[in-house]
Enzyme design. Sequence first.
Site, short mmCIF file in Angstrom:
data_model
loop_
_atom_site.label_atom_id
_atom_site.label_comp_id
_atom_site.label_asym_id
_atom_site.label_seq_id
_atom_site.Cartn_x
_atom_site.Cartn_y
_atom_site.Cartn_z
N PRO A 43 0.82 -1.22 0.00
CG PRO A 43 -0.73 -1.55 1.69
CD PRO A 43 0.58 -2.04 1.20
CG ASP A 193 61.57 0.88 -11.12
OD1 ASP A 193 62.13 0.15 -11.95
OD2 ASP A 193 61.04 1.97 -11.41
CE LYS A 215 66.78 2.25 -15.52
NZ LYS A 215 65.51 1.54 -15.43
#
Length: 410
Positions: A43, A193, A215
Amino acid sequence: MAPYLLGLRLDGRRVLVVGGGRVAQRRIPALLDAGAAVTLVSPSATPALDDLIADGRVTWERRRYQEGDVDDAWLVHACTSDRAANAAIAEEAEAKRIWCVRADDKDASAAWTPASGRVDEIGVAVTAGGDPRRAAGIRDAVVDALRDGAIDARRHRDKPVGVALVGGGPGDPGLITVRGRQLLAQADVVIADRLIPRSLLDELSADVELIDAAKVPYGRFLAQEKINELLVARALEGKFVVRLKGGDPFVFGRGGEEMIACAEAGVPVTVVPGITSAVAVPAAAGVPVTHRGVSQDFHVVSVHVAPGHPASTVDWKLLAGSEGTLILLMAVERIAEIADTLLREGRSPETPVMVVQDGTLPTQRAVRATLRDVAERVTSAGVRPPAIVVVGDVVKVGQEIEMVRAERAR
């Protein structure tokens, strides 16, 4: 008996929901996400459901439940506040062999709605003996672990392809992005890295190929051309390759070169930005790189070659004349030459300087100085890379923040 968990593919199938309160408000969006054709019998409905009804995504029968409403439904949710009504709905559904979930009585319910969550294409559903709060807590923990990449969720069908350039952040493993961690968990090959958060590698499966692309200054060195070759070769073998870098792939990370190499070989590339140490490390040390009324610009400079070197492209005269903040990377080994150059080009000897070593890590430490004595202070303190050098009046702002904190702590 333990429930039998099953993933229902509801696309286009009718699902009946009886009751328009808060339970229905929680369940209907998930049903719609699964593609169900939802019919709501109630309702009234909550304002949140009104929006879904207005959009035409839910068919609303504005009335109480009637016998026969379950017909043609694949699934029924009895969500009213009336136990007798829920029992009648469940009884009719049972008689017609339609699965029904009762929101008010787990023991009388033919089916339970699990606590569910989704990360990409992974769906998580948890039942905990009918205890919804416990199930939700477990669901949240699993979903968070999937998002963080803490759970091995590598695909074995429809695997990712190509290369992902992933920024690992400034050092703290908690500062990698959620997307970066997810892709790392899917990797067949990781090319890493030197300055990445190393603890991330401990989470990799034993069968992941790990290639060290470090590196080291004045030490071992894997040429960029070789890294490019490895990325392409492994990807063309059908493996998913993650190129894991410190900071951001495109901030002095040579990510552009790697992307070009992959593009030339026809290898697809995904880029996941990372938090760059140029901003994160000063912030971790309590120094903002910009501050209202002090500095409205900052300059990030790689000093892998000294001022005056033929390979240097930095306009040191311009930087010396600027009132903005200077963020210098790879500068510790050349700090004396940098300071002399800035002084010679007109920067004040009293310009504040801060050097932060091991930023965001437990071993982080900072040395404060002026441009006049920074080289001497760095040498006497034994500062070593990796370190970030901050030049400018924002260093004073950081000191002011420290003073305020100290006052508050008294």
